[in-house]
Motif scaffolding. Structure first.
Motif, mmCIF file in Angstrom:
data_model
loop_
_atom_site.group_PDB
_atom_site.id
_atom_site.type_symbol
_atom_site.label_atom_id
_atom_site.label_comp_id
_atom_site.label_asym_id
_atom_site.label_seq_id
_atom_site.Cartn_x
_atom_site.Cartn_y
_atom_site.Cartn_z
ATOM 1 N N GLN A 199 0.810 -1.212 0.000
ATOM 2 C CA GLN A 199 0.000 0.000 0.000
ATOM 3 C C GLN A 199 0.851 1.273 0.000
ATOM 4 O O GLN A 199 0.317 2.376 0.006
ATOM 5 N N GLY A 200 2.175 1.133 0.003
ATOM 6 C CA GLY A 200 3.067 2.277 0.013
ATOM 7 C C GLY A 200 3.389 2.761 -1.383
ATOM 8 O O GLY A 200 2.734 2.394 -2.365
ATOM 9 N N CYS A 201 4.400 3.585 -1.481
ATOM 10 C CA CYS A 201 4.704 4.193 -2.771
ATOM 11 C C CYS A 201 6.206 4.412 -2.918
ATOM 12 O O CYS A 201 6.968 4.318 -1.959
ATOM 13 N N GLY A 202 6.575 4.730 -4.143
ATOM 14 C CA GLY A 202 7.962 5.037 -4.456
ATOM 15 C C GLY A 202 8.529 4.058 -5.471
ATOM 16 O O GLY A 202 8.062 2.918 -5.597
ATOM 17 N N PRO A 203 9.549 4.476 -6.229
ATOM 18 C CA PRO A 203 10.165 3.578 -7.193
ATOM 19 C C PRO A 203 10.798 2.385 -6.489
ATOM 20 O O PRO A 203 11.406 2.518 -5.435
ATOM 21 N N HIS A 204 10.606 1.215 -7.092
ATOM 22 C CA HIS A 204 11.099 -0.053 -6.542
ATOM 23 C C HIS A 204 10.410 -0.427 -5.234
ATOM 24 O O HIS A 204 10.936 -1.241 -4.472
ATOM 25 N N SER A 205 9.238 0.151 -4.982
ATOM 26 C CA SER A 205 8.445 -0.311 -3.847
ATOM 27 C C SER A 205 7.680 -1.568 -4.266
ATOM 28 O O SER A 205 7.813 -2.049 -5.394
ATOM 29 N N ALA A 206 6.876 -2.112 -3.373
ATOM 30 C CA ALA A 206 6.339 -3.457 -3.583
ATOM 31 C C ALA A 206 5.482 -3.583 -4.842
ATOM 32 O O ALA A 206 5.485 -4.636 -5.489
ATOM 33 N N GLN A 207 4.758 -2.523 -5.241
ATOM 34 C CA GLN A 207 3.911 -2.632 -6.423
ATOM 35 C C GLN A 207 4.642 -2.301 -7.720
ATOM 36 O O GLN A 207 4.081 -2.494 -8.806
ATOM 37 N N GLU A 208 5.859 -1.794 -7.619
ATOM 38 C CA GLU A 208 6.594 -1.461 -8.843
ATOM 39 C C GLU A 208 8.097 -1.606 -8.579
ATOM 40 O O GLU A 208 8.804 -0.621 -8.473
ATOM 41 N N CYS A 209 8.562 -2.847 -8.454
ATOM 42 C CA CYS A 209 9.962 -3.037 -8.065
ATOM 43 C C CYS A 209 10.882 -3.143 -9.273
ATOM 44 O O CYS A 209 11.892 -3.835 -9.255
ATOM 45 N N SER A 210 10.537 -2.396 -10.328
ATOM 46 C CA SER A 210 11.426 -2.258 -11.481
ATOM 47 C C SER A 210 11.504 -0.793 -11.904
ATOM 48 O O SER A 210 11.750 -0.486 -13.059
ATOM 49 N N GLY A 211 11.242 0.110 -10.968
ATOM 50 C CA GLY A 211 11.220 1.537 -11.271
ATOM 51 C C GLY A 211 9.917 2.131 -10.796
ATOM 52 O O GLY A 211 9.522 1.959 -9.651
ATOM 53 N N PHE A 212 9.214 2.825 -11.689
ATOM 54 C CA PHE A 212 7.930 3.434 -11.330
ATOM 55 C C PHE A 212 6.737 2.615 -11.815
ATOM 56 O O PHE A 212 5.591 2.995 -11.583
ATOM 57 N N ALA A 213 6.977 1.513 -12.514
ATOM 58 C CA ALA A 213 5.900 0.637 -12.984
ATOM 59 C C ALA A 213 6.515 -0.690 -13.382
ATOM 60 O O ALA A 213 7.704 -0.757 -13.723
#
Length: 486
Positions: free
Chosen positions: A201-215
């Motif tokens: 539920q967090g945010c930022g590049p390489h965070s859990a929903q986008e761990c290859s950058g911003f998407a």
């Protein structure tokens, strides 16, 4: 002296057996550590890649050499001015140039300069070999070049050979032949489903929903199947740890091959060997999955194993050192005086005396994904954030690394006296460093003024839309409020 530095990119210390890891990722490095010196608390002063190796080359902090970012004005070093002589300061004072003056032929096998447009890296090297794949090469390709050089030259004279392997760096890309060597081995127990779900539920590049950058990147997913693009469940957590650890295992295999080749050449006993890295990696800490974006413990701390003829081995040393203190020490061990321009301070005397002495504390920086400075002291790390790289970090974060080694509980408000001590150390360091800061100003402040760290510049508008489309509108609103200019 014959001296080889095996530089394993993005090598996290606590994922090596000799640093206590429960997986068998590093049998060859572990054997070197058993007969050499293993350093517990060596940190890169400036991260990530380009700032780190520029500091290593120059012996100077990024605030002095000018490199703290991967783009913009502060990705190029300060190389001279009106007082620049026929020979530049790089020519005279770089680490390899100093090794040359100690009588060593200097050689680098690395694509680092090519990948980062960092051709100052070549200063002082007699020979440089670019593997030619911008850091996407694998250890077998690096070994092919290094082994040919050793077979032709290893027995001759004194030399320094830098061998740079990238295998633990994303994208995780160990060859299919390696299979799944850790499939039956437990995961590190600290990254729980509760932690993963919170990060989702967090945010930022390489965070859990986008761990290859911003998407997520579908093309990368197809090209690099060991590299997860998202962390939607614990199976993806396993894929991340297994992909990273297999990369470490690959690099370790070729460490073993290099050591075996030294034995075949009959020179192993006379060769000094150093194993280290440019930085570590976060593997879920601070909601960064498989990258190096912060000044936390796991990004700035690097492993350091040193086998040095004449120094008693089999020891673990726990004192605080910058990596540039290590290179200063190596120069003194070789009979060279450390250049006055260097920030690195030798501890050769204490090594020779069998003592474990170092710095009282360390100041570390990051300027390519976030703008942060950290203070490592006692059992604490304090992180001061000037730009959070769109992770919504608190401006001050304080972690007790003994009780909370993976930095899950920010104690800045609960421990105000400890936080104040860290800020005092940071302020005193900053005041001292600014006396001769590169270009006459704080480079991290300039990165913020330019629009933020290179890897996040211009990314916010599209990322806000992604956050809203993936059920994280609250994150989007907080980021919009914090960064109204985008």
């Amino acid at each position: 002296m014959k001296f080889i530095y095996i530089d394993i990119d993005t090598l996290r210390a606590d994922h090596l057996g000799c640093y206590g890891y429960h997986r068998n990722t590093s049998p060859h490095i572990d054997r070197l550590a058993a007969r050499g010196l293993r350093f517990e608390n060596v940190h890169a002063s400036d991260t990530p890649c380009l700032p780190s190796r520029t500091a290593l080359l120059t012996g100077r902090f990024g605030i002095h050499n000018g490199v703290v970012n991967h783009g913009g004005a502060d990705a190029d070093p300060v190389i001279g001015g009106a007082d620049r002589a026929f020979w530049s300061q790089f020519h005279l004072h770089s680490f390899p140039a100093q090794l040359k003056r100690a009588g060593l032929k200097t050689v680098s096998v690395s694509s680092f300069a090519h990948r980062h447009s960092a051709f100052h890296w070549h200063a002082g090297f007699d020979e440089t070999y670019n593997v030619g794949k911008f850091g996407l090469e694998t250890a077998d390709e690096v070994f092919a070049i290094a082994s040919r050089w050793l077979e032709a030259n290893g027995r001759n004279g004194d030399w320094f050979l830098h061998v740079h392997m990238w295998d633990p760096h994303t994208p995780y890309r160990a060859a299919p032949d390696y299979g799944e060597p850790f499939a039956e081995t437990p995961l590190p127990g600290w990254l729980t489903e509760e932690k993963r779900a919170r990060d989702w539920q967090g945010c930022g590049p390489h965070s859990a929903q986008e761990c290859s950058g911003f998407a997520p990147n579908p093309k990368a997913a197809q090209a690099f199947p060991r590299q997860p693009q998202q962390i939607p469940d614990m199976a993806a957590v396993r894929a991340m740890f297994d992909g990273y650890d297999t990369g470490v295992l690959v690099a370790d295999e070729y460490v073993g091959r290099i050591v075996a080749l030294l034995g075949e050449l009959g020179i192993e006993e006379e060769v000094a060997i150093m194993i280290s890295s440019d930085h570590g990696e976060t593997l879920g800490e601070l909601n960064v999955y498989g990258d190096h974006q912060t000044v936390d413990q796991h990004t700035t701390r690097v492993p350091l194993v040193l086998v040095w003829p004449g120094l008693e081995g089999g020891k673990t040393l726990s004192a605080f050192h910058y990596q540039i203190d290590v290179t200063a020490t190596l120069l003194e061990l070789l009979g060279r005086k450390v250049p006055e321009s260097w920030d690195g301070v030798s501890f050769a005397g204490s090594l020779r005396a069998g003592e474990d002495k170092g710095r009282d504390h360390l100041i570390v920086s990051q300027g390519a994904w976030t703008c942060q400075r950290g203070v490592r002291f006692d059992k604490w790390i304090l992180i001061s954030t000037m730009h959070d790289g769109y992770h919504l970090y608190d401006e001050a974060m304080l972690f007790n690394l003994e009780d909370d080694p993976h930095e899950e509980r920010n104690l800045a408000e609960a421990q105000p006296e400890i936080a104040a001590r860290g800020f005092h150390l940071l302020s005193a360091w900053h005041e001292d460093m600014m006396k001769d800061a590169a270009r006459g100003r704080d480079p991290l402040a300039n990165v913020v003024a330019e629009g933020g760290p290179y890897h996040v510049r211009g990314a916010l508008p599209a990322y806000l839309e992604r956050l809203r489309a993936t059920g994280r509108a609250a994150m989007a609103e907080r980021l919009s409020a914090k960064y109204p200019a985008g």
